[in-house]
Design an enzyme around this catalytic site. Structure first.
Site, short mmCIF file in Angstrom:
data_model
loop_
_atom_site.label_atom_id
_atom_site.label_comp_id
_atom_site.label_asym_id
_atom_site.label_seq_id
_atom_site.Cartn_x
_atom_site.Cartn_y
_atom_site.Cartn_z
N MET A 132 -1.19 0.37 -9.28
CA MET A 132 -2.34 -0.17 -10.01
C MET A 132 -2.07 -1.62 -10.45
O MET A 132 -2.76 -2.15 -11.32
CB MET A 132 -2.67 0.71 -11.22
CG MET A 132 -3.11 2.11 -10.79
SD MET A 132 -4.17 2.94 -11.96
CE MET A 132 -3.14 2.97 -13.41
N GLY A 157 10.08 -1.66 -11.44
CA GLY A 157 9.94 -0.27 -10.99
C GLY A 157 9.16 -0.20 -9.69
O GLY A 157 9.57 0.46 -8.72
N HIS A 158 8.04 -0.91 -9.65
CA HIS A 158 7.24 -0.95 -8.41
C HIS A 158 8.04 -1.59 -7.26
O HIS A 158 8.01 -1.11 -6.13
CB HIS A 158 5.98 -1.79 -8.62
CG HIS A 158 5.03 -1.28 -9.66
ND1 HIS A 158 4.81 -1.94 -10.85
CD2 HIS A 158 4.24 -0.18 -9.69
CE1 HIS A 158 3.91 -1.28 -11.56
NE2 HIS A 158 3.55 -0.20 -10.89
N ASP A 184 6.41 9.11 -12.98
CA ASP A 184 5.16 9.90 -13.04
C ASP A 184 5.41 11.21 -12.29
O ASP A 184 4.86 11.45 -11.22
CB ASP A 184 4.02 9.09 -12.43
CG ASP A 184 3.83 7.77 -13.16
OD1 ASP A 184 3.15 7.77 -14.18
OD2 ASP A 184 4.41 6.75 -12.72
N SER A 241 3.76 -0.72 -16.69
CA SER A 241 2.78 -1.79 -16.91
C SER A 241 2.28 -1.73 -18.34
O SER A 241 1.93 -2.76 -18.93
CB SER A 241 1.61 -1.64 -15.94
OG SER A 241 2.09 -1.59 -14.61
N ARG A 242 2.22 -0.54 -18.92
CA ARG A 242 1.69 -0.38 -20.28
C ARG A 242 2.66 -0.89 -21.35
O ARG A 242 2.26 -1.04 -22.50
CB ARG A 242 1.31 1.07 -20.55
CG ARG A 242 0.07 1.50 -19.77
CD ARG A 242 -0.46 2.86 -20.22
NE ARG A 242 -1.77 3.14 -19.66
CZ ARG A 242 -2.02 3.90 -18.60
NH1 ARG A 242 -1.00 4.46 -17.95
NH2 ARG A 242 -3.24 4.10 -18.17
P1 AMP Z 1 1.29 2.60 -11.35
O1 AMP Z 1 1.02 1.19 -10.95
O2 AMP Z 1 1.70 2.76 -12.76
O3 AMP Z 1 0.19 3.53 -10.92
O4 AMP Z 1 2.55 3.05 -10.52
C1 AMP Z 1 2.60 2.92 -9.11
C2 AMP Z 1 3.83 3.61 -8.60
O5 AMP Z 1 4.98 3.02 -9.20
C3 AMP Z 1 3.87 5.10 -8.96
O6 AMP Z 1 4.42 5.81 -7.87
C4 AMP Z 1 4.77 5.12 -10.15
O7 AMP Z 1 5.44 6.36 -10.32
C5 AMP Z 1 5.77 4.04 -9.78
N1 AMP Z 1 6.46 3.54 -10.96
C6 AMP Z 1 5.91 3.07 -12.12
N2 AMP Z 1 6.87 2.76 -13.01
C7 AMP Z 1 8.05 3.05 -12.41
C8 AMP Z 1 9.43 2.96 -12.82
N3 AMP Z 1 9.77 2.51 -14.02
N4 AMP Z 1 10.37 3.35 -11.95
C9 AMP Z 1 10.05 3.82 -10.72
N5 AMP Z 1 8.77 3.93 -10.27
C10 AMP Z 1 7.79 3.55 -11.11
#
Ligand code: AMP
Length: 282
Positions: free
Chosen positions: A30, A36-37, A150, A186-187
């Site tokens: 997102m 992390g991403h 997640d 992101s939050r």
């Molecule tokens: P999001 O943008 O939050 O929807 O996350 C996109 C992807 O990045 C999802 O597969 C999340 O699980 C992964 N993700 C988000 N934060 C982390 C993190 N700290 N470590 C590993 N993967 C992450």
């Protein structure tokens, strides 16, 4: 890195690349990207020839009153980070491209979404499953990489892909953390200095739970109580749930044997943070 905003554009590129036998890893996000991403992108590069990422703030997974409108957005920054991490294609569609009409299709996995975040965010995982199914159908990657942070989302997607015979392998990458243990999110950008300090309580609680399990605590309810107790010691934090569940079925564990998932959702101010830890007990 190529940026594409239409489904037709992705399909055209996919067909071109498909003819060359290139293997594609897909990382849906997102946006408001962080390390992390990027770890998922780097993992994608290890297991495939090209990494394709998407940035789409999915309205279908936010309930009215949640943070859809103010969710952090920085497409230019995301583009630069993805290019630097070695992604080949960024799919960044507008909302209307993905949802030109209200969808009549529902993908629901009630067995996996009755508890944890699903209990507190009704409809959230229907929104996640629908958009991930659409993105997988659009991109048609060989493998898709998700983050362990997640965990429930990963479990839902793995099961959806298996149940619907979707031709993609799902890989889950370990959670990337800040130096003090806070899971990258992101939050986290919503947190002020005091809240940021308080947010470490999630990691501290999970560590305490894991320590107790390692020391022989086998009662799921006792482990949940330990997590809750640690969170209650942080005045800026308010517990939403503390859970000790089976990592695959996500069902509560009365007695722990083998693998255990400790999971938490905590409000720090108005910001909802989640984290989890996979624990192996002998
Ligand atoms: P999001 O943008 O939050 O929807 O996350 C996109 C992807 O990045 C999802 O597969 C999340 O699980 C992964 N993700 C988000 N934060 C982390 C993190 N700290 N470590 C590993 N993967 C992450």
């Amino acid at each position: 890195m190529l940026t594409v905003t239409t489904i037709a554009g992705v399909r055209a590129r996919r067909e071109e690349v498909g003819r060359t036998g290139v293997r594609i890893a897909f990382v849906p996000t997102m946006g408001a990207l962080h390390d992390g991403h990027l770890a998922l992108v780097r993992r994608g590069r290890e297991i495939a020839d090209e990494v394709w990422a998407s940035v789409f703030v999915n309205p279908a997974q936010f309930a009215p009153g949640e943070d859809f409108a103010r969710y952090p957005r920085d497409l230019e920054g995301d583009r630069e980070m993805l290019a630097a991490a070695g992604a080949s294609v960024l799919f960044a569609p507008a909302t209307k491209e993905i949802f030109p009409r209200p969808p009549a299709t529902v993908i629901d996995l009630p067995a996996l979404t009755g508890g944890l975040c699903g209990a507190q965010r009704p409809g959230h995982f229907r929104g996640v499953a629908l958009v991930v199914a659409k993105l997988l159908n659009i991109v048609q990657p060989h493998v898709a990489v998700f983050g362990a942070k997640d965990w429930q989302q990963g479990a839902v997607i793995r099961r959806m892909v298996a149940d619907l015979d979707m031709p993609v392998r799902i890989e889950v990458h370990p959670t990337v953390r800040e130096d003090d243990g806070l899971a990258r999110s992101s939050r986290n950008a919503y947190l002020d200095v005091d809240q940021r300090r308080a947010a470490v309580v999630l990691h501290r609680a999970l560590q305490r739970g894991a320590g107790a399990a390692a020391a022989g605590e086998r009662r799921g309810a006792a482990l949940e109580a330990l997590l809750a107790d640690e969170v209650s010691g942080e005045p800026l934090a308010r517990l939403e749930y503390a859970a000790a569940v089976d990592p695959d079925t996500l069902q509560p564990l009365e007695n722990v044997r083998g693998r255990l998932l400790l999971a938490l959702a905590v409000r720090v101010g108005a910001t909802r943070l989640i984290d989890n830890l996979l624990v192996e007990v002998s």
